[in-house]
Design a protein around this motif. Structure first.
Motif, PDB file in Angstrom:
ATOM      1  N   ALA A 172    -149.109  77.394  -0.579  1.00 42.08           N
ATOM      2  CA  ALA A 172    -147.910  77.270  -1.414  1.00 42.08           C
ATOM      3  C   ALA A 172    -147.956  78.257  -2.569  1.00 42.08           C
ATOM      4  O   ALA A 172    -146.957  78.924  -2.889  1.00 42.08           O
ATOM      5  N   ASN A 173    -149.117  78.376  -3.195  1.00 45.55           N
ATOM      6  CA  ASN A 173    -149.248  79.287  -4.325  1.00 45.55           C
ATOM      7  C   ASN A 173    -149.072  80.745  -3.901  1.00 45.55           C
ATOM      8  O   ASN A 173    -148.374  81.524  -4.558  1.00 45.55           O
ATOM      9  N   GLY A 174    -149.725  81.120  -2.800  1.00 46.99           N
ATOM     10  CA  GLY A 174    -149.615  82.499  -2.326  1.00 46.99           C
ATOM     11  C   GLY A 174    -148.186  82.861  -1.956  1.00 46.99           C
ATOM     12  O   GLY A 174    -147.700  83.949  -2.287  1.00 46.99           O
ATOM     13  N   ALA A 175    -147.504  81.947  -1.278  1.00 46.25           N
ATOM     14  CA  ALA A 175    -146.112  82.197  -0.920  1.00 46.25           C
ATOM     15  C   ALA A 175    -145.247  82.338  -2.164  1.00 46.25           C
ATOM     16  O   ALA A 175    -144.366  83.193  -2.238  1.00 46.25           O
ATOM     17  N   ASN A 176    -145.507  81.502  -3.146  1.00 48.72           N
ATOM     18  CA  ASN A 176    -144.722  81.571  -4.379  1.00 48.72           C
ATOM     19  C   ASN A 176    -144.966  82.878  -5.129  1.00 48.72           C
ATOM     20  O   ASN A 176    -144.025  83.508  -5.620  1.00 48.72           O
ATOM     21  N   GLU A 177    -146.233  83.288  -5.232  1.00 51.52           N
ATOM     22  CA  GLU A 177    -146.518  84.539  -5.939  1.00 51.52           C
ATOM     23  C   GLU A 177    -145.788  85.705  -5.285  1.00 51.52           C
ATOM     24  O   GLU A 177    -145.213  86.568  -5.968  1.00 51.52           O
ATOM     25  N   GLU A 178    -145.788  85.740  -3.957  1.00 56.22           N
ATOM     26  CA  GLU A 178    -145.104  86.826  -3.249  1.00 56.22           C
ATOM     27  C   GLU A 178    -143.590  86.709  -3.402  1.00 56.22           C
ATOM     28  O   GLU A 178    -142.900  87.712  -3.634  1.00 56.22           O
ATOM     29  N   ALA A 179    -143.069  85.505  -3.299  1.00 52.48           N
ATOM     30  CA  ALA A 179    -141.623  85.311  -3.418  1.00 52.48           C
ATOM     31  C   ALA A 179    -141.130  85.632  -4.826  1.00 52.48           C
ATOM     32  O   ALA A 179    -140.065  86.241  -5.004  1.00 52.48           O
ATOM     33  N   VAL A 180    -141.883  85.245  -5.845  1.00 52.95           N
ATOM     34  CA  VAL A 180    -141.485  85.559  -7.214  1.00 52.95           C
ATOM     35  C   VAL A 180    -141.512  87.069  -7.445  1.00 52.95           C
ATOM     36  O   VAL A 180    -140.621  87.629  -8.101  1.00 52.95           O
ATOM     37  N   ARG A 181    -142.498  87.747  -6.888  1.00 54.29           N
ATOM     38  CA  ARG A 181    -142.543  89.211  -6.993  1.00 54.29           C
ATOM     39  C   ARG A 181    -141.272  89.824  -6.397  1.00 54.29           C
ATOM     40  O   ARG A 181    -140.645  90.703  -7.009  1.00 54.29           O
TER      41      ARG A 181
END
Length: 382
Positions: free
Chosen positions: A324-333
């Motif tokens: 969840a965290n990795g997906a969020n970091e990429e999506a926020v970028r």
């Protein structure tokens, strides 16, 4: 009491406020670390005179080397992610980890394994590697001191050891962010500029977007599970729009304790560095003569799917929170680069969590592989 501090992430919002506290308390700075903002880092070096600096970005490290060459007594320079981890290993009274994202996990583990107490502002260390971090703390007998305002509030309310044994519920407060009360159709067209207008806190871009999506609150729920040992169903998200009550705890007799203060991160930063003592500091006092109301509401996870995804992730366990965290970091970028819409962040995070079971034990290489997979998933589904 004089202390020696290493500050990782010194040029970010938490980092600069940490230096306010360090300055006010007269602490000595052993090391400073930043990713790429070397002009600001050079100014900090000139004021605080650390023994070491670390710069993660290689091109920025070259520039920092040139800046240091012009100083009369420059600190020694460490480079790259390995340099950040090496600096975290140096023995000090406390390592304050204010790095943003999973990039802070290795440094947190390195600091703990070197028997340093850690003041943790990098919530992703516990979200992505909670089992690894808590086991390292237990094995090395160090203190893990929360810096997030909400977790600091809970920690402060639990200082009575007897009361802590009767803890039955955590009430984790949220500001609600700039989009509180809106429904999905209202969020569809929200831009980067809209999402960066936080009503109460002055924070970096990534955490401000996380606040707007309620991802930040989901990550904090996961962090609270690891810090305080309660299952996720015993942690309730409460919207407190004024950001005056920073969190609350409920005990077996249904008594509730709350920690209040102005929305100023220097209060929890300072408590993490001075614990178990309280001392005067740079943050202003709360003026009750101007405080007209305190309101409470529920967090709308039907609209803000990042929060729902984080609840799913911690229920699944294993590496699901890491995904969840990795997906969020990429999506926020991608959102900050105007490549996806605001609602896409929650859609992508939830899709990653739903894509696999993620259960079971894991190692540090597993964490990094899961993070890579989650980012790849996002790029394949935009």
């Amino acid at each position: 009491m004089s202390k020696t501090i290493t500050l990782l992430g010194s040029t970010g919002s938490i980092g600069t406020q940490s230096l306010d506290v360090i300055r006010a308390q007269g602490y000595r700075v052993h090391g400073l670390a930043a990713n790429s903002r070397v002009e600001m880092l050079a100014q900090q070096v000139q004021e605080f005179q650390p023994d070491w600096v670390a710069v993660v970005d290689e091109a920025a490290a070259d520039k920092m080397e040139s800046l240091l060459a012009g100083m009369p007594s420059p600190p020694r320079l460490l480079r790259g992610p390995e340099g950040l981890i090496e600096l975290a290993r140096h023995p000090v009274d406390a390592v304050l980890n204010a790095v943003v994202g999973i990039a802070g996990l290795g440094a947190t583990l390195a600091a703990i394994e070197s028997h340093n107490d850690v003041a943790l502002a990098n919530k992703e260390s516990l979200v992505t590697g909670g089992h690894l971090v808590t086991e390292a703390v237990r094995r090395n007998g160090v203190h893990l001191l929360p810096v997030d305002s909400e977790h600091s509030a809970i920690f402060q309310c639990l200082q009575d050891a007897h009361s802590a044994k009767t803890l039955t519920k955590i009430l984790l407060t949220a500001s609600g962010g700039p989009f509180f009360g809106m429904k999905r159709e209202q969020l569809a067209g929200k831009t980067r500029a809209d999402a960066l207008k936080h009503p109460n806190w002055n924070m970096g871009a990534k955490i401000t977007i996380d606040s707007a999506s309620l991802m930040n609150k989901g990550l904090e729920l996961i962090e609270a599970v690891w810090l305080f040992g309660l299952p996720p169903e015993k942690i309730q998200i409460v919207v407190q729009r004024q950001s005056i009550i920073h969190s609350m705890v409920q005990f077996s007799d249904n008594s509730v304790l709350a920690q209040l203060g102005v929305p100023d991160m220097r209060i929890p930063i300072q408590y993490a560095l001075t614990w178990p003592e309280r001392v005067p500091g740079p943050a202003p006092e709360l003026d009750f003569t101007t405080l007209k109301q305190l309101t409470f509401d529920v967090a709308d996870e039907e609209t803000f799917r990042c929060l729902a995804a984080c609840k799913k992730a911690i229920a699944k366990g294993g590496l699901a929170p890491c995904a969840a965290n990795g997906a969020n970091e990429e999506a926020v970028r991608l959102f900050l680069e105007d490549k996806i819409g605001f609602l896409d962040i929650g859609r992508l995070v939830e899709a990653v969590v739903d894509s696999e079971s993620f259960g079971g034990t894991y190692t540090l290489p597993d964490v990094y592989e899961c993070d890579r997979m989650a980012r790849s998933f996002v790029l394949a589904h935009i």
